[in-house]
Design an enzyme around this catalytic site. Sequence first.
Site, PDB file in Angstrom:
ATOM      1  CG  ASN A 114      -1.751   1.257   1.348  1.00  0.00           C
ATOM      2  OD1 ASN A 114      -2.351   1.678   0.362  1.00  0.00           O
ATOM      3  ND2 ASN A 114      -1.817   1.862   2.533  1.00  0.00           N
ATOM      4  CG  HIS A 116      -0.807   5.968   4.742  1.00  0.00           C
ATOM      5  ND1 HIS A 116      -2.176   6.044   4.795  1.00  0.00           N
ATOM      6  CD2 HIS A 116      -0.343   6.756   5.740  1.00  0.00           C
ATOM      7  CE1 HIS A 116      -2.525   6.853   5.794  1.00  0.00           C
ATOM      8  NE2 HIS A 116      -1.434   7.293   6.385  1.00  0.00           N
ATOM      9  CB  SER A 143       4.878   5.305   4.285  1.00  0.00           C
ATOM     10  OG  SER A 143       5.285   6.349   5.143  1.00  0.00           O
ATOM     11  CG  ASP A 152      -2.670   3.281   6.893  1.00  0.00           C
ATOM     12  OD1 ASP A 152      -2.622   2.683   5.811  1.00  0.00           O
ATOM     13  OD2 ASP A 152      -3.475   4.188   7.128  1.00  0.00           O
TER      14      ASP A 152
END
Length: 226
Positions: A114, A116, A143, A152
């Site tokens: 992911n 973020h 990030s 996260d």
Amino acid sequence: MTTTETPRLPIVILISGRGSNLQSIIDCADSGVLSVNIRAVLSNRPDAEGLRLARAAGIPTGVIDHSSYPDRADFDRALQGEIDRHQPGLVVLAGFMRLLTAGFVAHYHGRMLNIHPSLLPQLPGLYTHRRAIEAGYREHGASVHFVSAAMDGGPVLAQARVAIEPDDTPDALAARVLQQEHRLYPLAIQWYAEHRIFLDDHGQIMFDGKPLTRPRDLAMEQTLPC
Ligand code: NHR
Ligand code: GAR
């Protein structure tokens, strides 16, 4: 035209909206410097602008509308079925806005990234640009992390930093962070495709054969020419 010797890694990209990160991945793949084959782009929102970008690039798309499922587990099962049809080596969340259940995340352990918009572990969750300004931070960024069940909260492999200016607005800051995201994500995905980065059996990131003790900083890296 640059071509790498790394075989193209099959990936599936999950989106919910605009798709600018998706487009940066498409561009880098098209120019041959990112060794991926985008098997499909899937959205939980039928109206996501990114679906149009994918179609324009000739990439198969699918919609798994979360509002058609009674609960998160049912949605995640449908999503997993759709992803696995394409047998990706990596699942890439690019502005995907639905929290995923622990079972789903476990199925893709070490195989799902992911991006973020914050310098994790600072500011997990939503509205990060506004929150960074309101908190009086001087620095913000983006990030890339392996997805774990904790929102996260998975191990971070790379970050890009952006200074917060005195009269910054959330929109202006978001635009500067987004520019960095478009450099950061293709690079991180290329590391994965090259097997330079992976999650070991202890949940520790390995980078070039050594444990990664802190995230790679984009400023220290050579970015892909795309
Ligand atoms: N799922 C798990 N289990 N772990 C992560 O680290 C995840 C995840 C799902 C998405 C992306 C994340 C981000 O980069 C992501 C990471 C959505 C929400 C959220 O609260 C939070 C974090 C992220 C994405 N979503 C609301 C929800 O109820 C819905 C918001 C909406 O639809 O607009 O799912 O920021
Ligand atoms: C990006 O800034 C991404 O980091 C963020 O949403 C934006 C998506 O833009 N992701 C999240 O907040 C995930 N919850 P894009 O659709 O243009 O790539």
